[in-house]
Design a protein around this motif. Sequence first.
Motif, PDB file in Angstrom:
ATOM      1  N   ILE A 129     -25.442 -89.087  26.484  1.00  0.00           N
ATOM      2  CA  ILE A 129     -24.526 -89.965  25.753  1.00  0.00           C
ATOM      3  C   ILE A 129     -25.320 -90.565  24.595  1.00  0.00           C
ATOM      4  O   ILE A 129     -26.367 -91.177  24.809  1.00  0.00           O
ATOM      5  CB  ILE A 129     -23.959 -91.085  26.643  1.00  0.00           C
ATOM      6  N   VAL A 130     -24.847 -90.351  23.392  1.00  0.00           N
ATOM      7  CA  VAL A 130     -25.485 -90.904  22.193  1.00  0.00           C
ATOM      8  C   VAL A 130     -24.764 -92.179  21.794  1.00  0.00           C
ATOM      9  O   VAL A 130     -23.531 -92.242  21.824  1.00  0.00           O
ATOM     10  CB  VAL A 130     -25.452 -89.886  21.044  1.00  0.00           C
ATOM     11  N   GLY A 131     -25.522 -93.209  21.425  1.00  0.00           N
ATOM     12  CA  GLY A 131     -24.898 -94.459  21.027  1.00  0.00           C
ATOM     13  C   GLY A 131     -25.885 -95.436  20.430  1.00  0.00           C
ATOM     14  O   GLY A 131     -26.962 -95.068  19.959  1.00  0.00           O
ATOM     15  N   ASP A 132     -25.497 -96.696  20.467  1.00  0.00           N
ATOM     16  CA  ASP A 132     -26.313 -97.794  19.953  1.00  0.00           C
ATOM     17  C   ASP A 132     -26.679 -98.722  21.107  1.00  0.00           C
ATOM     18  O   ASP A 132     -25.894 -98.896  22.058  1.00  0.00           O
ATOM     19  CB  ASP A 132     -25.553 -98.579  18.891  1.00  0.00           C
ATOM     20  N   LEU A 133     -27.857 -99.329  21.015  1.00  0.00           N
ATOM     21  CA  LEU A 133     -28.325-100.256  22.039  1.00  0.00           C
ATOM     22  C   LEU A 133     -28.797-101.523  21.342  1.00  0.00           C
ATOM     23  O   LEU A 133     -29.703-101.476  20.496  1.00  0.00           O
ATOM     24  CB  LEU A 133     -29.465 -99.623  22.837  1.00  0.00           C
ATOM     25  N   VAL A 134     -28.185-102.641  21.683  1.00  0.00           N
ATOM     26  CA  VAL A 134     -28.537-103.925  21.067  1.00  0.00           C
ATOM     27  C   VAL A 134     -28.573-105.001  22.142  1.00  0.00           C
ATOM     28  O   VAL A 134     -28.068-104.813  23.256  1.00  0.00           O
ATOM     29  CB  VAL A 134     -27.525-104.328  19.964  1.00  0.00           C
ATOM     30  N   ILE A 135     -29.178-106.122  21.799  1.00  0.00           N
ATOM     31  CA  ILE A 135     -29.145-107.302  22.676  1.00  0.00           C
ATOM     32  C   ILE A 135     -27.928-108.137  22.321  1.00  0.00           C
ATOM     33  O   ILE A 135     -27.739-108.541  21.167  1.00  0.00           O
ATOM     34  CB  ILE A 135     -30.427-108.148  22.520  1.00  0.00           C
ATOM     35  N   ASP A 136     -27.083-108.391  23.285  1.00  0.00           N
ATOM     36  CA  ASP A 136     -25.912-109.231  23.082  1.00  0.00           C
ATOM     37  C   ASP A 136     -26.346-110.684  22.886  1.00  0.00           C
ATOM     38  O   ASP A 136     -27.105-111.240  23.694  1.00  0.00           O
ATOM     39  CB  ASP A 136     -24.978-109.129  24.292  1.00  0.00           C
ATOM     40  N   GLU A 137     -25.872-111.307  21.814  1.00  0.00           N
ATOM     41  CA  GLU A 137     -26.321-112.665  21.480  1.00  0.00           C
ATOM     42  C   GLU A 137     -25.903-113.682  22.528  1.00  0.00           C
ATOM     43  O   GLU A 137     -26.613-114.662  22.783  1.00  0.00           O
ATOM     44  CB  GLU A 137     -25.778-113.067  20.115  1.00  0.00           C
ATOM     45  N   ARG A 138     -24.757-113.497  23.169  1.00  0.00           N
ATOM     46  CA  ARG A 138     -24.262-114.478  24.132  1.00  0.00           C
ATOM     47  C   ARG A 138     -24.948-114.356  25.483  1.00  0.00           C
ATOM     48  O   ARG A 138     -25.385-115.340  26.070  1.00  0.00           O
ATOM     49  CB  ARG A 138     -22.746-114.326  24.283  1.00  0.00           C
ATOM     50  N   SER A 139     -25.059-113.108  25.991  1.00  0.00           N
ATOM     51  CA  SER A 139     -25.631-112.923  27.336  1.00  0.00           C
ATOM     52  C   SER A 139     -27.134-112.728  27.324  1.00  0.00           C
ATOM     53  O   SER A 139     -27.798-112.941  28.345  1.00  0.00           O
ATOM     54  CB  SER A 139     -24.979-111.714  28.012  1.00  0.00           C
ATOM     55  N   GLY A 140     -27.669-112.289  26.179  1.00  0.00           N
ATOM     56  CA  GLY A 140     -29.094-111.969  26.116  1.00  0.00           C
ATOM     57  C   GLY A 140     -29.453-110.665  26.785  1.00  0.00           C
ATOM     58  O   GLY A 140     -30.639-110.360  26.961  1.00  0.00           O
ATOM     59  N   LEU A 141     -28.426-109.846  27.132  1.00  0.00           N
ATOM     60  CA  LEU A 141     -28.659-108.592  27.845  1.00  0.00           C
ATOM     61  C   LEU A 141     -28.438-107.396  26.923  1.00  0.00           C
ATOM     62  O   LEU A 141     -27.675-107.473  25.951  1.00  0.00           O
ATOM     63  CB  LEU A 141     -27.706-108.481  29.035  1.00  0.00           C
ATOM     64  N   PRO A 142     -29.070-106.265  27.221  1.00  0.00           N
ATOM     65  CA  PRO A 142     -28.803-105.041  26.460  1.00  0.00           C
ATOM     66  C   PRO A 142     -27.354-104.593  26.638  1.00  0.00           C
ATOM     67  O   PRO A 142     -26.792-104.665  27.740  1.00  0.00           O
ATOM     68  CB  PRO A 142     -29.767-104.020  27.078  1.00  0.00           C
ATOM     69  N   VAL A 143     -26.769-104.110  25.548  1.00  0.00           N
ATOM     70  CA  VAL A 143     -25.414-103.557  25.553  1.00  0.00           C
ATOM     71  C   VAL A 143     -25.480-102.187  24.895  1.00  0.00           C
ATOM     72  O   VAL A 143     -25.988-102.041  23.773  1.00  0.00           O
ATOM     73  CB  VAL A 143     -24.424-104.465  24.806  1.00  0.00           C
ATOM     74  N   PHE A 144     -24.966-101.171  25.586  1.00  0.00           N
ATOM     75  CA  PHE A 144     -24.957 -99.803  25.074  1.00  0.00           C
ATOM     76  C   PHE A 144     -23.547 -99.455  24.628  1.00  0.00           C
ATOM     77  O   PHE A 144     -22.595 -99.566  25.405  1.00  0.00           O
ATOM     78  CB  PHE A 144     -25.433 -98.823  26.143  1.00  0.00           C
ATOM     79  N   SER A 145     -23.413 -99.022  23.357  1.00  0.00           N
ATOM     80  CA  SER A 145     -22.117 -98.611  22.817  1.00  0.00           C
ATOM     81  C   SER A 145     -22.162 -97.113  22.563  1.00  0.00           C
ATOM     82  O   SER A 145     -22.936 -96.640  21.729  1.00  0.00           O
ATOM     83  CB  SER A 145     -21.824 -99.350  21.502  1.00  0.00           C
ATOM     84  N   SER A 146     -21.364 -96.361  23.270  1.00  0.00           N
ATOM     85  CA  SER A 146     -21.423 -94.898  23.221  1.00  0.00           C
ATOM     86  C   SER A 146     -20.592 -94.346  22.068  1.00  0.00           C
ATOM     87  O   SER A 146     -19.582 -94.925  21.663  1.00  0.00           O
ATOM     88  CB  SER A 146     -20.933 -94.321  24.541  1.00  0.00           C
ATOM     89  N   ARG A 147     -21.060 -93.188  21.547  1.00  0.00           N
ATOM     90  CA  ARG A 147     -20.354 -92.531  20.447  1.00  0.00           C
ATOM     91  C   ARG A 147     -19.988 -91.089  20.778  1.00  0.00           C
ATOM     92  O   ARG A 147     -18.968 -90.581  20.317  1.00  0.00           O
ATOM     93  CB  ARG A 147     -21.211 -92.546  19.175  1.00  0.00           C
ATOM     94  N   ARG A 148     -20.841 -90.408  21.539  1.00  0.00           N
ATOM     95  CA  ARG A 148     -20.579 -88.993  21.829  1.00  0.00           C
ATOM     96  C   ARG A 148     -21.287 -88.616  23.114  1.00  0.00           C
ATOM     97  O   ARG A 148     -22.386 -89.109  23.397  1.00  0.00           O
ATOM     98  CB  ARG A 148     -21.078 -88.113  20.686  1.00  0.00           C
ATOM     99  N   ALA A 149     -20.680 -87.724  23.892  1.00  0.00           N
ATOM    100  CA  ALA A 149     -21.278 -87.229  25.130  1.00  0.00           C
ATOM    101  C   ALA A 149     -21.274 -85.707  25.113  1.00  0.00           C
ATOM    102  O   ALA A 149     -20.446 -85.069  24.459  1.00  0.00           O
ATOM    103  CB  ALA A 149     -20.518 -87.747  26.350  1.00  0.00           C
ATOM    104  N   GLY A 150     -22.222 -85.129  25.841  1.00  0.00           N
ATOM    105  CA  GLY A 150     -22.296 -83.679  25.922  1.00  0.00           C
ATOM    106  C   GLY A 150     -23.245 -83.246  27.019  1.00  0.00           C
ATOM    107  O   GLY A 150     -23.761 -84.069  27.787  1.00  0.00           O
TER     108      GLY A 150
END
Length: 439
Positions: free
Chosen positions: A240-261
């Motif tokens: 799964i390809v996507g973006d990984l950022v730290i959520d400002e409110r929770s302080g936890l990593p959040v993964f946003s997916s764009r494509r799977a294969g």
Amino acid sequence: MTLPSATSIEHADRSFPRLHSRPESGWVNDPNGILYLDGRWHVFFQYNPASARHADICWGHMSSPDLLTWNEHPVALRPVPGGRDSFGCWSGVATIDDGVPALVYSGVQAGDDRSDALVVRGARDGSSWGPERVVAAEMPADPRLIVVRDPFLFELGGRRWALQGAGFAESGGALLLYDASDLDDWRECGILIDASDSIARDLPECDAWECPQLVRVGESWVLIVSLWRYNAPHRGVGYIVGDLVIDERSGLPVFSSRRAGILDTGSSFYAPQAVQSDGRDGVEPRVLLWGWAQEIAPAGVRTRSQTDNDDNGWSGLLTFPRELVVHQDAVESVPARELVALRGPDADPDELPDQAEIELIGPGAAELGLGDDAAVQVIWRGELADGEQIRLLIDASIVEVFFSGREAATYRAYPQTGERFVLRADRSVGLRAWQLVQP
């Protein structure tokens, strides 16, 4: 101490690989704990030195200065009778913690898919590993979880995080997230992503996601999961390809997916491990990956039974090292650039040696087979577009096929007396073949 070479083994079985790294005998499955340390690549792997069966799993250990020549080290981890890993030392990763190498793995006490995440520290050069097992994370209490295993570590936002592969009874695959700032004491942080994700739904259904890997390739984050099923053939390896950022409110990593294969479409590839290289090995930063090549031949090709494996005394091996590439959110794997040094003299495509590389350039059709003058079993067949390039690497019983612009394919095939590998191609296909030799 002089260590035995693992890439110059003379084995009675013609199907035993000569250029891939594995011990002379025993069972091998998942690559583990890949680490670059003091000028050498260290690769660990699931290993039963006593038989060609999955039982009493230890961690085998090999290292190489160049990804070409490999030396075998003593077994790194063994199950501790009565301990948290008494049933087996299952998959995990390696890291450097306060300057000290550490192995982080699934300790299993019974064959019920429950595990604890354990930490073992070693000598600074990775030559030996201490006896103390630290429990970093116990099996979660959630009764819906049917599988938890295979810890993976990554860094984001200046902190260390951990994942474990998991499966829920009703919904299937998921990845559990932990704060692993303290390597010896993780904090549960919920789920990073699961099979209900709108993009993850494109992957084949399975009972659990195991052997999670999360690496940055260029500007993208790539999540890799092995698609596991109870008492049934695995469903392959998904990405799964996507973006990984730290959520400002929770302080936890959040993964946003764009494509799977699917990472590899062959019959044999499973449970890969990826490692983020920082360039200390003299090559620009990249992501390297090894997979487990199971003893599974493609349809129509003679395979091996468990009895065959027992008689020959070995089962399983690791693929050649690969590099991950992301192009338009599609993930490819290509042979590690070091492997071109294995090319020796030109080879005859009609009489290929058991160690060979073939380069094809389209347009036209081509196929690789194994057989004699009477009959040939087709291992791989393809149609090349104009200008498309394909590389096939053969080492005794493993064939790895790499395509420009799409996923790789890993196969197994077992040559017998009187048989040979044969490449057939249209006249329009550009073709060159080399014998592969140890440098």
